[in-house]
Design a protein around this motif. Structure first.
Motif, PDB file in Angstrom:
ATOM      1  N   ILE B  12       0.842  -1.202   0.000  1.00  7.83           N
ATOM      2  CA  ILE B  12       0.000   0.000   0.000  1.00  7.83           C
ATOM      3  C   ILE B  12       0.875   1.249   0.000  1.00  7.83           C
ATOM      4  O   ILE B  12       0.630   2.194  -0.758  1.00  7.83           O
ATOM      5  N   ARG B  13       1.929   1.224   0.842  1.00  3.91           N
ATOM      6  CA  ARG B  13       2.861   2.362   0.869  1.00  3.91           C
ATOM      7  C   ARG B  13       3.466   2.601  -0.502  1.00  3.91           C
ATOM      8  O   ARG B  13       3.511   3.734  -0.986  1.00  3.91           O
ATOM      9  N   ALA B  15       2.274   1.658  -3.379  1.00  8.34           N
ATOM     10  CA  ALA B  15       1.239   2.088  -4.331  1.00  8.34           C
ATOM     11  C   ALA B  15       0.993   3.586  -4.198  1.00  8.34           C
ATOM     12  O   ALA B  15       0.814   4.293  -5.198  1.00  8.34           O
ATOM     13  N   HIS B  16       0.993   4.084  -2.958  1.00  4.84           N
ATOM     14  CA  HIS B  16       0.750   5.513  -2.751  1.00  4.84           C
ATOM     15  C   HIS B  16       1.935   6.344  -3.244  1.00  4.84           C
ATOM     16  O   HIS B  16       1.745   7.441  -3.777  1.00  4.84           O
ATOM     17  N   LEU B  19       1.501   6.464  -6.882  1.00  8.65           N
ATOM     18  CA  LEU B  19       0.433   7.422  -7.195  1.00  8.65           C
ATOM     19  C   LEU B  19       1.005   8.845  -7.213  1.00  8.65           C
ATOM     20  O   LEU B  19       0.727   9.623  -8.128  1.00  8.65           O
ATOM     21  N   ALA B  20       1.826   9.164  -6.202  1.00  6.62           N
ATOM     22  CA  ALA B  20       2.400  10.510  -6.121  1.00  6.62           C
ATOM     23  C   ALA B  20       3.293  10.767  -7.333  1.00  6.62           C
ATOM     24  O   ALA B  20       3.296  11.868  -7.891  1.00  6.62           O
ATOM     25  N   ARG B  23       1.110  11.261 -10.350  1.00  4.15           N
ATOM     26  CA  ARG B  23       0.456  12.572 -10.238  1.00  4.15           C
ATOM     27  C   ARG B  23       1.387  13.666 -10.729  1.00  4.15           C
ATOM     28  O   ARG B  23       0.959  14.575 -11.443  1.00  4.15           O
ATOM     29  N   GLN B  66      -4.424  17.321  -6.230  1.00  7.60           N
ATOM     30  CA  GLN B  66      -4.146  16.080  -5.497  1.00  7.60           C
ATOM     31  C   GLN B  66      -4.875  14.893  -6.114  1.00  7.60           C
ATOM     32  O   GLN B  66      -4.372  13.769  -6.104  1.00  7.60           O
ATOM     33  N   GLU B  73     -13.156  12.490  -6.864  1.00  9.99           N
ATOM     34  CA  GLU B  73     -12.145  12.273  -5.810  1.00  9.99           C
ATOM     35  C   GLU B  73     -11.841  13.611  -5.111  1.00  9.99           C
ATOM     36  O   GLU B  73     -11.731  13.670  -3.891  1.00  9.99           O
TER      37      GLU B  73
END
Lengths: 158, 375
Positions: B12-13, B15-16, B19-20, B23, B66, B73
Motif C-alpha cells: 500500500i505504501r 502504491a501511494h 500514485l504521487a 500525479r 491532489q 475524488e
C-alpha cells in the motif's frame, strides 16, 4: 436608562461606518493589510482575546431567490479577536483561511475605534476601497460589452 | 459484508508513492500551481466547491491537483476536510437581486430591464477545437493594475437587474416563492434525513448533488418522464455578498463575496376553481459558475413538486426519496467503490454455499437417473 433618539442615531451611524470598514478589510489582500499596519505604526501591542481560528459558516439561499431560506453550503471563514494595550478590542471575520490577514484586520478594527487614529485608518484603507470599486467597475464594463439585443424573425407562411 | 483485512502495508505504501509519482508526471515539466488551476481550470474548481459543498477556491484547486483531475475524488477530499473544522454559525441568506452580475440571460424575455448579458459563455461557440491553445503561452509580465483600462462611460455604473420572476410576479402570472416564516431551515449536515422532506431540504440536497446525475434526471423530464414544460426564466451568475451576525459583536458583518449561479425555471400552469392559472417555477442555486448544474437542479426541483401542484406521479425524477438519496456522489462513490476492497470472507461463504448447492443438484440428478434406469 433610555438613550435619546439623537444618541441612538449617532450610535447607528457609528456602527454602520465600522461595518463598512470591516467589509473593506474582509476583501483586502493580506499584503495590503500588512502594508497598512506598517504605515500606521508604531502601534500599541495587541494581545489575542482568543487565538485566531478557521471555521465554517453555512451560507444560505432563498427558494426562488426571495422566498423561504435553505442551507446552500459552507464556506471557510477566519476570525480573530484582539485587544490593543490600553485600547479597544478589535474583531475580524473574513472568508478564507488567512489567519494573519484576519488578525491584521482585527488590529485595524481596534485602531479605527480610537478617535485619534480613525482618520489615519480610513486614509490608509482608501486605496483598497478604490481598487475594489475599480475591479467591480471593470467587471460591469466587460459584462456590458456582451449585452445582446435579440430580435425575433417572423416565419414565412409557405 | 466488508470484513477488515490485515497485511499489505508495504504494498500500500509503495502504491501511494507510485500514485504521487504518476500525479507529478514528467519531472522535466514544471509542477502546476494552485493559482494556475484556480485561474485556468476555473470551472473544475467551481464544480468541486459546489459538490464538495465548501466555498474555498484555493482548497478546491488543491483538491483538483491532489486528485489528478478526478473531480469526484477532489469533491471527496473537500468533504473530508470540512469535517475537521468547527462551525461558526449560519450566514444571512444571500441576496441574488444585489449580485454583481457577470452573466445574465433569459430565454423568456428578450427585452428585460438590465438587459441580456452573455458574459463568459460557451453558448454560441462552434465547438471547434482551437489549436492555438496548444501552443505554449508564456506568461505576460504585465502590471494588472495598469493594463486594465479605466472604465469611463456609464457601463461601469451599477444597473438594477430585477429577477424575471419578479417581473412576472407583478402581474400575478407566476406563483410566488414560499414565504419566509422565520423558522430555521433543516440542515442535512446536522441531522439525519427522513422522507418525505420539505422544499428547503430538497434544495440543500440538490445544491450539493452530482451534476451528471441531475443533468440526466433533468433531461428525462424534458423527454416526457414527468413533463413540466420548462423555460429558462433567467440564469444569472456573479458575485454576492456574505453577511454574518458575529456573536461577539452583536451586529452583522460582511465576510466578502462568493460567486454563485442562479436559475429560475418557468413552467406550465397551475390554477384552481378559486385561483386563476399561473406559471409555476423551479429553482436552482449553485456555488461558482455551474450553469448546467443550476439549470438541471431547477428542472429536478420543479419535478419533485408534483404532489404540491396536483400533478400525476409516475416519472423517476418525481420520486423524492430515490432522487435525493442517490444524488450525493461522495456517498455513491463510497458505496460503489468499496466493492473493490477485500471481500474475501464474505466471498468464501458464498463460494461454500454455491459448492453445496451444486453438490445437492448433482445428487438429485443422479438419484433421478437411477430411478429412470430402474424403471
Amino acid at each position: 436608562m433610555q438613550s435619546s433618539p439623537e444618541e441612538s442615531s449617532n450610535a447607528n451611524a457609528w456602527r454602520a461606518t465600522r461595518q463598512g470598514v470591516m467589509a473593506v478589510m474582509a476583501r483586502a489582500e493580506s499584503a495590503e493589510l500588512d502594508a497598512i499596519l506598517v504605515r500606521l505604526g508604531p502601534l500599541p501591542a495587541a494581545s489575542n482575546l482568543k487565538p485566531p481560528e478557521v471555521g465554517l459558516v453555512m451560507l444560505r439561499g432563498r427558494t426562488g431567490g426571495d422566498g423561504a431560506p435553505f442551507n446552500l453550503g459552507e464556506a471557510t471563514v477566519s476570525r480573530a479577536a484582539i485587544r490593543l494595550e490600553g485600547g479597544a478590542a478589535g474583531f475580524a471575520y473574513r472568508l478564507g483561511r488567512d489567519l494573519k490577514a484576519a488578525r491584521a484586520a482585527a488590529i485595524l478594527d481596534a485602531l479605527w475605534q480610537d478617535e485619534a487614529r480613525r482618520a489615519a485608518v480610513e486614509d490608509a484603507l482608501a486605496p483598497v476601497r478604490a481598487r475594489l470599486s475599480d475591479e467591480a467597475a471593470t467587471v460591469r464594463t466587460e459584462t456590458a460589452a456582451t449585452k445582446v439585443d435579440f430580435f425575433t424573425l417572423v416565419r414565412g407562411e409557405d | 459484508m466488508y470484513v477488515a483485512a490485515k497485511g499489505g502495508e508495504k504494498a500500500i505504501r509503495n502504491a501511494h508513492a507510485l500514485l504521487a509519482k504518476r500525479r507529478r508526471g514528467n519531472r522535466n515539466l514544471p509542477s502546476i500551481s494552485l493559482a494556475q488551476i484556480a485561474q485556468q481550470l476555473t470551472l473544475a474548481v467551481d464544480r468541486v466547491m459546489a459538490e464538495g459543498s465548501l466555498y474555498d477556491v484555493e482548497l478546491a484547486a488543491l483538491a483538483v491537483k491532489q486528485a489528478r483531475g478526478d473531480l469526484i475524488e477532489a469533491i471527496f477530499l473537500i468533504r473530508a476536510f470540512r469535517t475537521t473544522l468547527p462551525r461558526f454559525g449560519y450566514a444571512k441568506a444571500l441576496d441574488t437581486a444585489e449580485m454583481l452580475v457577470r452573466r445574465r440571460v433569459s430565454a423568456t424575455y428578450k427585452d428585460l430591464p438590465g438587459g441580456q448579458l452573455l458574459g463568459p459563455t460557451f453558448d454560441y461557440t462552434h465547438r471547434l477545437l482551437d489549436t492555438s491553445l496548444g501552443v505554449a503561452d508564456p506568461a505576460n509580465e504585465v502590471d494588472d493594475q495598469a493594463s486594465e483600462a479605466k472604465p469611463a462611460d456609464d457601463a461601469a455604473a451599477p444597473v438594477s437587474m430585477p429577477r424575471v420572476t419578479d417581473l412576472l410576479g407583478q402581474e400575478g402570472l407566476i406563483e410566488g416563492a414560499p414565504a419566509d416564516d422565520g423558522s430555521e431551515p433543516f440542515d442535512i449536515t446536522r441531522a439525519p434525513v427522513s422522507y418525505p422532506v420539505d422544499r428547503s431540504t430538497r434544495l440543500q440536497t440538490l445544491a450539493r448533488g452530482d451534476e451528471g446525475y441531475l443533468l440526466a434526471l433533468g433531461y428525462s423530464t424534458q423527454r416526457g418522464y414527468g413533463r413540466s414544460h420548462p423555460f429558462v426564466g433567467e440564469i444569472r451568475f456573479g458575485d454576492v455578498e456574505v453577511i454574518f451576525e458575529a456573536p461577539e459583536l452583536g451586529f452583522e458583518v460582511s465576510l466578502g463575496t462568493v460567486q454563485v449561479t442562479e436559475c429560475q425555471s418557468v413552467n406550465q400552469f397551475k390554477g384552481t376553481a378559486t385561483t386563476a392559472p399561473q406559471f409555476t417555477r423551479g429553482y436552482g442555486l449553485v456555488f461558482g459558475q455551474c450553469e448546467r448544474k443550476a439549470l438541471s437542479m431547477a428542472l429536478v426541483e420543479r419535478a419533485l413538486r408534483w404532489e404540491e401542484l396536483g400533478e400525476e406521479r409516475g416519472a423517476p425524477a418525481q420520486d423524492e426519496e430515490f432522487v435525493l438519496s442517490h444524488c450525493d456522489n461522495v456517498q455513491a462513490t463510497g458505496f460503489v467503490e468499496h466493492l473493490k476492497l477485500p471481500h474475501y470472507v464474505d466471498f468464501q461463504a458464498e463460494l461454500d454455499l454455491v459448492r453445496r448447492m451444486r453438490a445437492e443438484h448433482e445428487e438429485s440428478r443422479r438419484a433421478a437417473d437411477m430411478k429412470e434406469a430402474a424403471e
